[in-house]
Design a protein around this motif. Sequence first.
Motif, mmCIF file in Angstrom:
data_model
loop_
_atom_site.group_PDB
_atom_site.id
_atom_site.type_symbol
_atom_site.label_atom_id
_atom_site.label_comp_id
_atom_site.label_asym_id
_atom_site.label_seq_id
_atom_site.Cartn_x
_atom_site.Cartn_y
_atom_site.Cartn_z
ATOM 1 N N VAL A 431 0.841 -1.205 0.000
ATOM 2 C CA VAL A 431 0.000 0.000 0.000
ATOM 3 C C VAL A 431 0.873 1.251 0.000
ATOM 4 O O VAL A 431 0.670 2.179 -0.785
ATOM 5 C CB VAL A 431 -0.926 0.000 1.236
ATOM 6 N N HIS A 432 1.846 1.290 0.891
ATOM 7 C CA HIS A 432 2.738 2.445 0.993
ATOM 8 C C HIS A 432 3.507 2.665 -0.312
ATOM 9 O O HIS A 432 3.646 3.805 -0.786
ATOM 10 C CB HIS A 432 3.714 2.236 2.153
ATOM 11 N N SER A 433 4.004 1.572 -0.931
ATOM 12 C CA SER A 433 4.781 1.679 -2.181
ATOM 13 C C SER A 433 3.918 2.175 -3.329
ATOM 14 O O SER A 433 4.357 3.012 -4.137
ATOM 15 C CB SER A 433 5.390 0.318 -2.525
ATOM 16 N N ILE A 434 2.667 1.661 -3.409
ATOM 17 C CA ILE A 434 1.768 2.091 -4.497
ATOM 18 C C ILE A 434 1.414 3.563 -4.337
ATOM 19 O O ILE A 434 1.404 4.322 -5.315
ATOM 20 C CB ILE A 434 0.490 1.211 -4.511
ATOM 21 N N LEU A 435 1.120 3.964 -3.101
ATOM 22 C CA LEU A 435 0.770 5.374 -2.867
ATOM 23 C C LEU A 435 1.952 6.288 -3.186
ATOM 24 O O LEU A 435 1.751 7.411 -3.663
ATOM 25 C CB LEU A 435 0.307 5.567 -1.422
ATOM 26 N N SER A 436 3.177 5.814 -2.951
ATOM 27 C CA SER A 436 4.364 6.607 -3.285
ATOM 28 C C SER A 436 4.458 6.844 -4.789
ATOM 29 O O SER A 436 4.885 7.910 -5.232
ATOM 30 C CB SER A 436 5.630 5.899 -2.785
ATOM 31 N N LEU A 437 4.049 5.837 -5.592
ATOM 32 C CA LEU A 437 4.049 6.002 -7.050
ATOM 33 C C LEU A 437 3.091 7.117 -7.476
ATOM 34 O O LEU A 437 3.280 7.750 -8.516
ATOM 35 C CB LEU A 437 3.638 4.689 -7.734
ATOM 36 N N HIS A 438 2.027 7.333 -6.686
ATOM 37 C CA HIS A 438 1.038 8.359 -7.004
ATOM 38 C C HIS A 438 1.318 9.690 -6.284
ATOM 39 O O HIS A 438 0.524 10.638 -6.403
ATOM 40 C CB HIS A 438 -0.362 7.867 -6.579
ATOM 41 N N ASN A 439 2.421 9.715 -5.530
ATOM 42 C CA ASN A 439 2.726 10.901 -4.704
ATOM 43 C C ASN A 439 1.645 11.140 -3.644
ATOM 44 O O ASN A 439 1.367 12.278 -3.276
ATOM 45 C CB ASN A 439 2.913 12.150 -5.574
ATOM 46 N N PHE A 440 1.022 10.035 -3.183
ATOM 47 C CA PHE A 440 0.071 10.097 -2.085
ATOM 48 C C PHE A 440 0.760 9.644 -0.799
ATOM 49 O O PHE A 440 1.824 9.016 -0.840
ATOM 50 C CB PHE A 440 -1.134 9.177 -2.333
ATOM 51 N N LYS A 441 0.150 9.948 0.335
ATOM 52 C CA LYS A 441 0.709 9.546 1.622
ATOM 53 C C LYS A 441 -0.341 8.795 2.436
ATOM 54 O O LYS A 441 -1.538 9.032 2.304
ATOM 55 C CB LYS A 441 1.177 10.777 2.415
ATOM 56 N N LEU A 442 0.157 7.878 3.274
ATOM 57 C CA LEU A 442 -0.731 7.115 4.147
ATOM 58 C C LEU A 442 -0.443 7.492 5.595
ATOM 59 O O LEU A 442 0.691 7.386 6.059
ATOM 60 C CB LEU A 442 -0.527 5.606 3.960
ATOM 61 N N GLU A 443 -1.482 7.942 6.303
ATOM 62 C CA GLU A 443 -1.367 8.247 7.731
ATOM 63 C C GLU A 443 -2.233 7.265 8.510
ATOM 64 O O GLU A 443 -3.364 6.955 8.106
ATOM 65 C CB GLU A 443 -1.828 9.674 8.034
ATOM 66 N N VAL A 444 -1.678 6.784 9.632
ATOM 67 C CA VAL A 444 -2.391 5.793 10.425
ATOM 68 C C VAL A 444 -2.554 6.314 11.844
ATOM 69 O O VAL A 444 -1.580 6.729 12.483
ATOM 70 C CB VAL A 444 -1.632 4.449 10.452
ATOM 71 N N LYS A 445 -3.799 6.294 12.309
ATOM 72 C CA LYS A 445 -4.096 6.615 13.698
ATOM 73 C C LYS A 445 -4.788 5.402 14.307
ATOM 74 O O LYS A 445 -5.749 4.887 13.742
ATOM 75 C CB LYS A 445 -5.012 7.836 13.796
ATOM 76 N N SER A 446 -4.282 4.960 15.462
ATOM 77 C CA SER A 446 -4.861 3.762 16.057
ATOM 78 C C SER A 446 -4.563 3.693 17.539
ATOM 79 O O SER A 446 -3.498 4.127 17.988
ATOM 80 C CB SER A 446 -4.309 2.508 15.368
ATOM 81 N N LYS A 447 -5.525 3.153 18.275
ATOM 82 C CA LYS A 447 -5.342 2.904 19.705
ATOM 83 C C LYS A 447 -5.919 1.531 20.028
ATOM 84 O O LYS A 447 -6.913 1.099 19.433
ATOM 85 C CB LYS A 447 -6.054 3.978 20.542
ATOM 86 N N ILE A 448 -5.270 0.870 20.977
ATOM 87 C CA ILE A 448 -5.713 -0.469 21.359
ATOM 88 C C ILE A 448 -7.159 -0.419 21.853
ATOM 89 O O ILE A 448 -7.516 0.407 22.691
ATOM 90 C CB ILE A 448 -4.795 -1.042 22.464
ATOM 91 N N HIS A 449 -7.999 -1.304 21.271
ATOM 92 C CA HIS A 449 -9.417 -1.475 21.633
ATOM 93 C C HIS A 449 -10.283 -0.265 21.282
ATOM 94 O O HIS A 449 -11.443 -0.223 21.668
ATOM 95 C CB HIS A 449 -9.576 -1.801 23.125
ATOM 96 N N GLU A 450 -9.717 0.708 20.537
ATOM 97 C CA GLU A 450 -10.525 1.875 20.145
ATOM 98 C C GLU A 450 -10.644 1.989 18.621
ATOM 99 O O GLU A 450 -11.321 2.872 18.125
ATOM 100 C CB GLU A 450 -9.917 3.151 20.728
ATOM 101 N N GLY A 451 -9.950 1.139 17.901
ATOM 102 C CA GLY A 451 -10.086 1.149 16.457
ATOM 103 C C GLY A 451 -8.939 1.853 15.745
ATOM 104 O O GLY A 451 -8.031 2.398 16.369
ATOM 105 N N SER A 452 -9.023 1.866 14.427
ATOM 106 C CA SER A 452 -7.969 2.445 13.583
ATOM 107 C C SER A 452 -8.567 3.323 12.524
ATOM 108 O O SER A 452 -9.737 3.167 12.120
ATOM 109 C CB SER A 452 -7.139 1.310 12.937
ATOM 110 N N GLU A 453 -7.740 4.274 12.037
ATOM 111 C CA GLU A 453 -8.153 5.141 10.923
ATOM 112 C C GLU A 453 -6.959 5.245 9.960
ATOM 113 O O GLU A 453 -5.919 5.783 10.291
ATOM 114 C CB GLU A 453 -8.538 6.522 11.439
ATOM 115 N N PHE A 454 -7.144 4.678 8.767
ATOM 116 C CA PHE A 454 -6.127 4.746 7.723
ATOM 117 C C PHE A 454 -6.558 5.819 6.716
ATOM 118 O O PHE A 454 -7.616 5.707 6.107
ATOM 119 C CB PHE A 454 -5.984 3.394 7.030
ATOM 120 N N THR A 455 -5.705 6.824 6.539
ATOM 121 C CA THR A 455 -6.076 7.970 5.700
ATOM 122 C C THR A 455 -5.083 8.102 4.540
ATOM 123 O O THR A 455 -3.876 8.177 4.753
ATOM 124 C CB THR A 455 -6.063 9.272 6.523
ATOM 125 N N ILE A 456 -5.654 8.131 3.329
ATOM 126 C CA ILE A 456 -4.855 8.377 2.116
ATOM 127 C C ILE A 456 -4.990 9.849 1.762
ATOM 128 O O ILE A 456 -6.082 10.332 1.446
ATOM 129 C CB ILE A 456 -5.359 7.512 0.949
#
Length: 458
Positions: A431-456
């Motif tokens: 995912v990170h490598s493909i987004l780099s080809l598009h000049n996009f970035k991946l940010e991840v926010k996550s906490k144990i037992h509270e869920g995750s948020e993956f943002t392109i």
Amino acid sequence: MLKIHQLFLRIYGIIFVLIFLSISFTTYFWSKNIYMDQIEKNLSQNIDSLSLVLHNINDIQKVAKEFKKRTNLRITIINENGKVIVESDRDKTKMGNHKNRYEIIHAKYDGIGKIIRYSKTLDKELLYVAKKVKLQDNTYYIRLADYTDKIQKNFIKLSFHVIAIITIFLILAFIVTYFVSIKIKNETDSILKYLIDLSDKKINYEISSTYTQEFDKIAKLLNKVAQKLSKKEKQKAKQTAKLKLANRQKDEIISAISHEFKNPIAIISGYSETLLADPDLPETMKEKFLNKIQSNGNKMTQIIDKLRLSLKLEEGKQQTTFSKCSMITICKRVISDLKDKYKDHEVSIEGEDVILDVDETLMEMVLTNLIENALKYSENDVKVKITNSYISIIDKGIGIEEKELSKINKKFYRVSKNGWNNSLGLGLFIVHSILSLHNFKLEVKSKIHEGSEFTIKY
């Protein structure tokens, strides 16, 4: 556990027997119909020949006897009223009226009639063919008959010849298949030896294969892995820290491949052995087992494809085709594809559509990976939020520890605590490598037992 070539030969043996029986039965009945049709045609032609030499009703008995000697067929000539006027094999005066015989009725209305019937007069089964003819302005029925036991003997001899030819062909095919299986065994043994040498750091040669494209691709892939490990081994001689890092990475590659292949191989072998051991399994059970084998085979193919894709991305050899694409359309397609697999989860889409210049196939792969991870590790529904500046995949799952967040984009890195496991550790790296080809970035926010948020972000 069976080796590949042994499993291959067992399955082929079963297929061989089934094909042999199917072809034998099919050939038997098919050739029997052809043979019987030919006999009927010959009898019909003999009737035509006999009718041509019958010029006078007075010499009909003489002509019939000569024809009997020449053809060895039973000849019966019946007048329009059903009375037998000529019979080659029995006393005609002791024979009843034939007007209502099946073949005579059909000959009367259709010109020709035929039937296989047991003759009480001769105490044998015969094939009868009758035709209506005109002789001196009177209507007669010429009927020829041949004994089915003689026909059966000739047919069985013909069937044995045909089945013998088919058997020879199948045996030759089996021999060829056997040698092919031996060649496959040699190729797999060579790959296994190479993997063993690779794990023991004894690689000082290149593996090659020209047998099939698949073996050639595997050999080239292994050579690439070996070359990279060799380069890292040279670097390890200069720096102890790099030496340890490279060793750990090699172990993780082999461990990851072994981990991912172990379960599908075990399932494929287990169900295959069950199918081979119990041929009387119900059809529904067989179909279920075969579907399991197919799905796990596809899973292994997908793992290899991920490995190849990661290598291409890492080496910068992945080709891209950019075009204007609707993000909502891609998201809906991904959700539709995952719906059957995760029936108890819902994925909602929020926001307005955004058109981006991307490689559609690679972008769909990114969204599939992120949405499926969210579905896999969340007991609640998943939300996809689309804006003019980003796409977020939000879940309320088990989450990831903060100290792991900086490492999850690394190749072959897997988070195993709290049940979160990113397969080979290739998913987010890809995912990170493909987004780099598009000049996009991946940010991840996550906490144990509270869920995750993956943002392109784009």
